[in-house]
Design an enzyme around this catalytic site. Sequence first.
Site, PDB file in Angstrom:
ATOM      1  N   SER A   1     -14.529   2.797  -3.051  1.00 24.71           N
ATOM      2  CA  SER A   1     -13.155   2.385  -2.774  1.00 24.71           C
ATOM      3  C   SER A   1     -12.264   3.598  -2.558  1.00 24.71           C
ATOM      4  O   SER A   1     -12.257   4.541  -3.362  1.00 24.71           O
ATOM      5  CB  SER A   1     -12.613   1.559  -3.942  1.00 24.71           C
ATOM      6  OG  SER A   1     -11.223   1.342  -3.786  1.00 24.71           O
TER       7      SER A   1
ATOM      8  N   GLY B   1      -5.767  -4.438  -8.333  1.00 23.51           N
ATOM      9  CA  GLY B   1      -6.760  -3.370  -8.343  1.00 23.51           C
ATOM     10  C   GLY B   1      -6.158  -1.998  -8.091  1.00 23.51           C
ATOM     11  O   GLY B   1      -6.486  -1.019  -8.766  1.00 23.51           O
TER      12      GLY B   1
ATOM     13  N   ASP C   1      -9.226  -5.444   4.846  1.00 19.69           N
ATOM     14  CA  ASP C   1      -8.351  -6.579   4.527  1.00 19.69           C
ATOM     15  C   ASP C   1      -8.052  -7.455   5.737  1.00 19.69           C
ATOM     16  O   ASP C   1      -7.466  -8.533   5.591  1.00 19.69           O
ATOM     17  CB  ASP C   1      -7.032  -6.082   3.917  1.00 19.69           C
ATOM     18  CG  ASP C   1      -7.208  -5.618   2.476  1.00 19.69           C
ATOM     19  OD1 ASP C   1      -8.244  -5.945   1.877  1.00 19.69           O
ATOM     20  OD2 ASP C   1      -6.319  -4.923   1.963  1.00 19.69           O
TER      21      ASP C   1
ATOM     22  N   SER D   1       0.832  -1.202   0.000  1.00 14.56           N
ATOM     23  CA  SER D   1       0.000   0.000   0.000  1.00 14.56           C
ATOM     24  C   SER D   1       0.870   1.258   0.000  1.00 14.56           C
ATOM     25  O   SER D   1       0.661   2.179  -0.799  1.00 14.56           O
ATOM     26  CB  SER D   1      -0.926   0.015   1.221  1.00 14.56           C
ATOM     27  OG  SER D   1      -1.818  -1.060   1.187  1.00 14.56           O
TER      28      SER D   1
ATOM     29  N   LYS E   1       0.996 -12.234  -4.738  1.00 16.50           N
ATOM     30  CA  LYS E   1       0.379 -10.926  -4.962  1.00 16.50           C
ATOM     31  C   LYS E   1       0.818  -9.901  -3.927  1.00 16.50           C
ATOM     32  O   LYS E   1       1.018  -8.731  -4.251  1.00 16.50           O
ATOM     33  CB  LYS E   1      -1.145 -11.063  -4.964  1.00 16.50           C
ATOM     34  CG  LYS E   1      -1.894  -9.761  -5.210  1.00 16.50           C
ATOM     35  CD  LYS E   1      -3.377 -10.012  -5.321  1.00 16.50           C
ATOM     36  CE  LYS E   1      -4.165  -8.722  -5.400  1.00 16.50           C
ATOM     37  NZ  LYS E   1      -3.839  -7.927  -6.595  1.00 16.50           N
TER      38      LYS E   1
ATOM     39  N   GLN F   1      -9.323   3.735  -3.054  1.00 22.28           N
ATOM     40  CA  GLN F   1      -8.314   3.773  -4.112  1.00 22.28           C
ATOM     41  C   GLN F   1      -8.683   4.783  -5.190  1.00 22.28           C
ATOM     42  O   GLN F   1      -7.804   5.409  -5.787  1.00 22.28           O
ATOM     43  CB  GLN F   1      -8.126   2.384  -4.720  1.00 22.28           C
ATOM     44  CG  GLN F   1      -7.536   1.379  -3.732  1.00 22.28           C
ATOM     45  CD  GLN F   1      -7.540  -0.031  -4.267  1.00 22.28           C
ATOM     46  OE1 GLN F   1      -7.835  -0.272  -5.435  1.00 22.28           O
ATOM     47  NE2 GLN F   1      -7.215  -0.993  -3.414  1.00 22.28           N
TER      48      GLN F   1
ATOM     49  N   ARG G   1      -5.313 -13.387   0.161  1.00 20.50           N
ATOM     50  CA  ARG G   1      -5.685 -13.275   1.576  1.00 20.50           C
ATOM     51  C   ARG G   1      -6.473 -14.498   2.059  1.00 20.50           C
ATOM     52  O   ARG G   1      -6.451 -14.810   3.251  1.00 20.50           O
ATOM     53  CB  ARG G   1      -6.444 -11.978   1.828  1.00 20.50           C
ATOM     54  CG  ARG G   1      -5.619 -10.763   1.453  1.00 20.50           C
ATOM     55  CD  ARG G   1      -5.967  -9.510   2.222  1.00 20.50           C
ATOM     56  NE  ARG G   1      -5.214  -8.375   1.710  1.00 20.50           N
ATOM     57  CZ  ARG G   1      -3.942  -8.115   1.988  1.00 20.50           C
ATOM     58  NH1 ARG G   1      -3.270  -8.922   2.791  1.00 20.50           N
ATOM     59  NH2 ARG G   1      -3.327  -7.067   1.466  1.00 20.50           N
TER      60      ARG G   1
END
Length: 411
Positions: free
Chosen positions: A146, A71, A291, A24, A393, A148, A369
Amino acid sequence: MKSILVHPPQQPIVAEIQLAASKSECNRALIINALTGFQSELTNISEARDSQTMLRLLNSNDAVADVIDAGTTMRFLTAYFAVTNQKKTMTGTPRMCERPIGILVDALRKLGADITYEKVEGYPPLQLNGFNYSGNNELTMRGDVSSQYISALLMIAPQLPSGLKIRLEGEVGSRPYIEMTLNQMAHFGIEYIADWQHNVLTIPAFKYQPKPYAIESDWSGASYWYSIVALANDAEVELLGLKKNSLQGDSAIVDIMRHLGVESVFTDRGVRLTKIPAKASLGWDFTNCPDLAQTVAVICAIKKIRLSLTGVESLKIKETDRIFALQQELKKLGAELNEVEKDHLYEVTTLTDVPTDPVPSIHTYDDHRMAMAFAPVGMVSPILIEEPGVVVKSYPGYWNDLAKVTTWEEV
């Protein structure tokens, strides 16, 4: 590797683990560094596939940018390539092309980006055809989308001739990730205004200043070690490279795990995890740390802790529909994830002694995850993790690190 069979440890766990870098933080730093003209010195760059994909695509002149299943990389690069007037086709895996991007595209179009959808409206693949600044320096967006999307727009905002003001409507989700973005921007010289009372973020037009930046270890990756300590009979683990005052929203795992049987003591090298008594139940709002939900759900299923989860709406549009995936796989542990209030409140309850099968086989749904959240069940009894390579990932060294505290074998 087709599957990995994890066996319970035969002795008390005592370990030091050097965690992987936060993808992140890394992905944001990579975009900001690109906006400085690649003049900043970044250290501890994440080896996660998402970050390595970002790095590769930022340095590529290819007309097609294939983000695979990343993503964050899709959203950040769409904004970056748009505002820097690059003509690109943005695409990814079939699952990536099922993840919505319309809100970000609409916002970029208002700023002056020429973007078309190649197949389905609102979803990748996209064609970026250039950028002609519209003069618009204000956007209004839903706050519960999101983060993001919001972070992607914040990072490009200083590049716009008049900067950008973003008004967020309604409840703001994953706010720590937005604050992470703003704090990293500030490190590179941006003096933003964040009015959280009215949910208005104001970014001036300014040139990012090249500076060295060291990327912190990954709190999301740390959560699996909290799970290992919580589920093992006897364990003490020191996780290296973590900070007490972290920018990462998933550092919330420290507070969550005090309820689930793990105490955290920060050291000059990171954080030491030790076992403490667990509570009988936990209610937690995962809005700012979605998450962590899978990890916490699995711990509670095994420890028979009643868990109420809210703020997990975004899990349905992740690498897989994580709500569905949890519902299917928790059944194999003798537990259920039930929807109590539609799209809002869920509960994990343990129905039988776990696991129900001698060796449950956990399907991972091409989701890193899922693999890492369920593997710690092996601290209690053997568990089979299908398609374990998905961990590349975000935490490529996960299985090697796990081998430091217990045994596993390829099956």
